[in-house]
Design an enzyme around this catalytic site. Structure first.
Site, PDB file in Angstrom:
ATOM      1  N   GLY A 126      23.073 -18.880  -7.966  1.00 47.60           N
ATOM      2  CA  GLY A 126      23.500 -19.880  -6.992  1.00 47.60           C
ATOM      3  C   GLY A 126      22.819 -19.729  -5.649  1.00 47.60           C
ATOM      4  N   LEU A 132      21.449 -22.253  -4.207  1.00 47.04           N
ATOM      5  CA  LEU A 132      20.241 -22.872  -4.752  1.00 47.04           C
ATOM      6  C   LEU A 132      19.257 -23.296  -3.668  1.00 47.04           C
ATOM      7  CD1 LEU A 132      21.760 -25.107  -7.582  1.00 47.04           C
ATOM      8  CD2 LEU A 132      20.918 -22.750  -7.738  1.00 47.04           C
ATOM      9  N   GLU A 166      14.690 -24.599  -3.376  1.00 45.87           N
ATOM     10  CA  GLU A 166      13.658 -25.314  -4.149  1.00 45.87           C
ATOM     11  C   GLU A 166      13.044 -24.462  -5.252  1.00 45.87           C
ATOM     12  OE1 GLU A 166      10.906 -27.122  -1.312  1.00 45.87           O
ATOM     13  OE2 GLU A 166      12.691 -27.580  -0.140  1.00 45.87           O
ATOM     14  N   HIS A 176      14.748 -22.488  -7.320  1.00 45.73           N
ATOM     15  CA  HIS A 176      15.606 -22.730  -8.483  1.00 45.73           C
ATOM     16  C   HIS A 176      15.349 -24.121  -9.066  1.00 45.73           C
ATOM     17  CE1 HIS A 176      18.310 -19.861  -6.107  1.00 45.73           C
ATOM     18  NE2 HIS A 176      18.121 -19.222  -7.242  1.00 45.73           N
ATOM     19  N   GLN A 223      24.671  -6.149 -11.921  1.00 49.39           N
ATOM     20  CA  GLN A 223      23.275  -5.926 -11.520  1.00 49.39           C
ATOM     21  C   GLN A 223      23.157  -5.525 -10.053  1.00 49.39           C
ATOM     22  OE1 GLN A 223      22.224 -10.128 -12.542  1.00 49.39           O
ATOM     23  NE2 GLN A 223      20.889  -9.990 -10.774  1.00 49.39           N
ATOM     24  N   SER A 261      17.411 -16.786  -1.963  1.00 48.66           N
ATOM     25  CA  SER A 261      18.776 -16.946  -1.430  1.00 48.66           C
ATOM     26  C   SER A 261      19.015 -15.930  -0.316  1.00 48.66           C
ATOM     27  CB  SER A 261      19.799 -16.734  -2.542  1.00 48.66           C
ATOM     28  OG  SER A 261      19.478 -17.543  -3.652  1.00 48.66           O
TER      29      SER A 261
HETATM   30  P1  AMP Z   1      18.503 -15.803  -8.494  1.00 49.79           P
HETATM   31  O1  AMP Z   1      19.490 -16.890  -8.242  1.00 49.79           O
HETATM   32  O2  AMP Z   1      17.906 -15.222  -7.265  1.00 49.79           O
HETATM   33  O3  AMP Z   1      18.997 -14.786  -9.480  1.00 49.79           O
HETATM   34  O4  AMP Z   1      17.272 -16.509  -9.226  1.00 49.79           O
HETATM   35  C1  AMP Z   1      17.451 -17.309 -10.353  1.00 49.79           C
HETATM   36  C2  AMP Z   1      16.098 -17.665 -10.915  1.00 49.79           C
HETATM   37  O5  AMP Z   1      15.327 -18.359  -9.936  1.00 49.79           O
HETATM   38  C3  AMP Z   1      15.282 -16.439 -11.331  1.00 49.79           C
HETATM   39  O6  AMP Z   1      14.592 -16.718 -12.532  1.00 49.79           O
HETATM   40  C4  AMP Z   1      14.321 -16.282 -10.165  1.00 49.79           C
HETATM   41  O7  AMP Z   1      13.124 -15.637 -10.516  1.00 49.79           O
HETATM   42  C5  AMP Z   1      14.063 -17.729  -9.803  1.00 49.79           C
HETATM   43  N1  AMP Z   1      13.569 -17.843  -8.431  1.00 49.79           N
HETATM   44  C6  AMP Z   1      14.126 -17.323  -7.305  1.00 49.79           C
HETATM   45  N2  AMP Z   1      13.358 -17.607  -6.234  1.00 49.79           N
HETATM   46  C7  AMP Z   1      12.301 -18.319  -6.686  1.00 49.79           C
HETATM   47  C8  AMP Z   1      11.143 -18.899  -6.071  1.00 49.79           C
HETATM   48  N3  AMP Z   1      10.925 -18.802  -4.753  1.00 49.79           N
HETATM   49  N4  AMP Z   1      10.256 -19.555  -6.845  1.00 49.79           N
HETATM   50  C9  AMP Z   1      10.462 -19.660  -8.191  1.00 49.79           C
HETATM   51  N5  AMP Z   1      11.523 -19.134  -8.826  1.00 49.79           N
HETATM   52  C10 AMP Z   1      12.431 -18.476  -8.096  1.00 49.79           C
END
Ligand code: AMP
Length: 279
Positions: free
Chosen positions: A22, A24, A26, A28, A52, A177
């Site tokens: 979450g 969220l 760009e 995501h 984690q 995030s």
């Molecule tokens: P998180 O919510 O941080 O656990 O991320 C969820 C998914 O979004 C994971 O697969 C991350 O690698 C991906 N993600 C997070 N930040 C980025 C970003 N700047 N560009 C592309 N994917 C991202």
């Protein structure tokens, strides 16, 4: 959730899955686009996974913005937003875990013991609930993507794990995030991480193949930023994530640093075949 997936599957529709925690942004939403390109229906999960996070990490304070997230997810074309509660995922007495041993040990694994075990376990659980054909993860968290790919191969999962490129702010900082935690001064200083990665990229473009020479420059650059403290800078194999001395094939440079109290990670591909001498 399982029932809906089964209905879709029975109708011959393919399911793309985007797991997130979450808050969220760009980054995501770009994963949702990749999922849409590769499947008929898209399910996004939002679950801040306690297992984690280390004991001194930010589980309690992790940004939770569910109303805004719902609107962003709907506008991005997510068909189902799956937001389970912690007790539903980890009922009393839960005691099973998945460990992807070798690939989880270096890089972030060294500084966040148990982190990738928590990630692999929750992702396998989510895969079993959502039953996706395709799952999309960001290259921003390159070690996480590698761990999930390895788990899928090792455990014969029928899920195609796809990596999606890192989305950045205009000054190069990877969207995250956790960027919300940065003060104005820290936000300015945080660009050092992309500048350091880019420096390495330029060195490789100019023909440098010695990993230590590149890392020395990278460390010096990060250390020149007083608000940031380097945790690691590593050049490693794209496949095994093992550290490399000489760059002879496309590989990764990965950096983790603290900007104030906020831990940031980022990485970039280094391709010696694209150096100016080779062209
Ligand atoms: P998180 O919510 O941080 O656990 O991320 C969820 C998914 O979004 C994971 O697969 C991350 O690698 C991906 N993600 C997070 N930040 C980025 C970003 N700047 N560009 C592309 N994917 C991202």
């Amino acid at each position: 959730m399982k029932k809906i997936s089964n209905w879709w599957r029975e109708d011959g529709l393919t399911i793309g899955f985007v797991p997130t925690m979450g808050a969220l942004h760009e980054g995501h939403l770009s994963l949702v686009n990749t999922a849409k390109e590769n499947s008929d229906r898209v399910i996004m999960s939002i679950f801040v996974n306690p297992t984690q996070f280390g004991p001194n990490e930010d589980f309690k304070n992790y940004p939770r913005t569910s109303e805004v997230d719902t609107e962003l997810a709907i506008n991005a074309g997510v068909d189902i937003l799956f937001c389970p509660q912690v007790v539903e995922i980890y009922p009393l007495g839960f005691q099973t875990s998945v460990s992807v041993s070798e690939i989880s040990t270096g890089l972030c694994g060294e500084f966040r013991p148990g982190h990738f075990q928590g990630v692999a376990t929750v992702v396998l659980k989510l895969f079993n609930i959502v039953n996706p054909n395709v799952a999309v993860f960001g290259e921003k968290d390159f070690q996480q993507l590698s761990v999930i790919k390895k788990m899928a191969r090792d455990l014969n999962l029928d899920v195609n794990v796809i990596g999606s490129p890192t989305i950045r702010e205009s000054d190069g900082l990877a969207k995250s995030s956790r960027n919300k935690y940065l003060s104005k001064e820290e936000r300015g200083a945080a660009t050092i991480i992309f500048r350091a990665l880019s420096k390495a990229e330029v060195m490789v473009k100019n023909g440098e193949t010695n990993a230590e020479r590149i890392l020395t420059e990278v460390r010096e650059l990060v250390e020149s930023e007083p608000l940031c403290r380097l945790q690691y800078a590593t050049i490693c194999s794209n496949d095994t994530l093992k550290e490399l001395d000489i760059i002879s094939e496309p590989c990764r440079i990965a950096i983790a640093l603290f900007c104030g109290k906020t831990r940031l990670i980022d990485n970039l591909e280094l391709d010696p075949n694209r150096n100016e001498k080779a062209l």
